[in-house]
Design an enzyme around this catalytic site. Structure first.
Site, PDB file in Angstrom:
ATOM      1  N   HIS A 128      43.274  51.192  43.047  1.00  0.00           N
ATOM      2  CA  HIS A 128      42.291  50.245  42.532  1.00  0.00           C
ATOM      3  C   HIS A 128      42.588  48.878  43.135  1.00  0.00           C
ATOM      4  O   HIS A 128      43.679  48.338  42.959  1.00  0.00           O
ATOM      5  CB  HIS A 128      42.336  50.162  41.003  1.00  0.00           C
ATOM      6  N   CYS A 129      41.628  48.340  43.853  1.00  0.00           N
ATOM      7  CA  CYS A 129      41.816  47.064  44.544  1.00  0.00           C
ATOM      8  C   CYS A 129      41.257  45.931  43.689  1.00  0.00           C
ATOM      9  O   CYS A 129      40.046  45.859  43.478  1.00  0.00           O
ATOM     10  CB  CYS A 129      41.123  47.088  45.900  1.00  0.00           C
ATOM     11  N   PRO A 130      42.102  45.031  43.187  1.00  0.00           N
ATOM     12  CA  PRO A 130      41.596  43.949  42.340  1.00  0.00           C
ATOM     13  C   PRO A 130      40.726  42.951  43.098  1.00  0.00           C
ATOM     14  O   PRO A 130      39.882  42.289  42.494  1.00  0.00           O
ATOM     15  CB  PRO A 130      42.886  43.280  41.828  1.00  0.00           C
ATOM     16  N   ASP A 133      37.484  44.490  43.105  1.00  0.00           N
ATOM     17  CA  ASP A 133      37.193  44.923  41.746  1.00  0.00           C
ATOM     18  C   ASP A 133      36.546  46.305  41.733  1.00  0.00           C
ATOM     19  O   ASP A 133      35.550  46.547  41.068  1.00  0.00           O
ATOM     20  CB  ASP A 133      36.285  43.915  41.031  1.00  0.00           C
ATOM     21  N   ASN A 134      37.135  47.204  42.504  1.00  0.00           N
ATOM     22  CA  ASN A 134      36.622  48.568  42.579  1.00  0.00           C
ATOM     23  C   ASN A 134      37.751  49.471  43.056  1.00  0.00           C
ATOM     24  O   ASN A 134      38.725  49.015  43.647  1.00  0.00           O
ATOM     25  CB  ASN A 134      35.440  48.649  43.545  1.00  0.00           C
TER      26      ASN A 134
END
Length: 267
Positions: A128-130, A133-134
């Site tokens: 999950h890549c902050p 945001d996905n």
């Protein structure tokens, strides 16, 4: 808090930082402005196009479906369109069965994992890549890697442009005053160049070996990998085939059917 969870704050910050840095590069005495003043518009137009493309690809990977597991019936009916992978990778005598997620209670296909931020299970979960945001998963991983390529071109070009605009001053105080905004742009583009380059190298390696960040970092916790040797990747078909499948093959793969375990180190 609700605004941050929705991703609006992250995306707004990214877009604002991108165009503010671009504006600084055009307003100061950089190579881009010198070309514009001489009437040579090719370089400024190309740079603006690269920045615009990077923003468009950012929203693509940020908003698209990363490979959500939508229902049990969709999971159970997943099949390969052809038998190529099964022929090239030997099947195990005892296959690994699907398991039910302890959070959303849906059947998880192999290589899927539940994301607590997205509150859904993701096929071929990577991470999950902050910043976008996905999640990065089966459907958007290739687009994430392509975005990193474009972003690296944009920030490295911006870094060189910011450096070209630095001017000499008789004192340190005057030098900081004259170059303050450019120094900010230099810091932003420099940091992002290093970060994006590292991410690009990591994900190129993962694509070339047909593995994911989750599998690489948590191999000892994953049931279907704990049964394999420490250096064995049951999904690896070789660098060329892995990269071809990663970039050129757009389909949902039933990893249970291509899963294998090499016995005794034999190929």
């Amino acid at each position: 808090m609700r605004l941050f969870r929705s991703g609006c704050l992250v995306r707004t910050t990214h877009v604002t930082l991108t165009w503010l840095t671009t504006l600084i590069l055009f307003l100061h005495n950089t190579d881009l402005r010198k070309c514009k003043e001489r009437g040579e518009l090719l370089q400024p137009v190309l740079f603006g196009s690269v920045v615009l493309l990077s923003v468009m690809m950012y929203f693509t990977v940020s908003l698209m479906d990363p490979g959500f597991v939508l229902s049990d019936s969709a999971t159970q009916s997943t099949t390969l369109d052809d038998e190529e992978l099964e022929k090239m990778i030997p099947r195990r005598e005892s296959s690994q069965g699907q398991r039910r997620c302890g959070y959303c209670f849906r059947m998880q296909p192999m290589r899927a994992r539940h994301c607590k931020e997205c509150k859904k299970c993701i096929r071929r979960y990577d991470h999950h890549c902050p910043w976008i945001d996905n999640c990065v998963g089966e459907r958007n991983h290739r687009w994430f890697l392509l975005y990193l390529c474009v972003q690296l071109l944009a920030v490295s070009w911006g870094l060189q442009t910011a450096w070209s605009g630095l001017t000499f001053a008789p004192t340190w105080r005057q030098w900081f005053i004259h170059n303050g905004f450019l120094l900010g742009a230099l810091a932003v583009t420099g940091i992002f160049t290093v970060v994006v380059l590292l991410l690009l190298c990591i994900h190129l390696y993962l694509a070339a070996t047909n593995t994911t960040t989750w599998e690489f970092m948590s191999r000892h916790r994953i049931a279907y990998l704990k049964a394999c040797d420490s250096e064995e990747n049951p999904f690896d078909r070789g660098m060329v085939c892995n990269l071809w499948d990663f970039f050129c093959v757009c389909r949902t793969v039933a990893w249970e059917r291509v899963y294998s375990r090499r016995s005794g180190g034999a190929v």
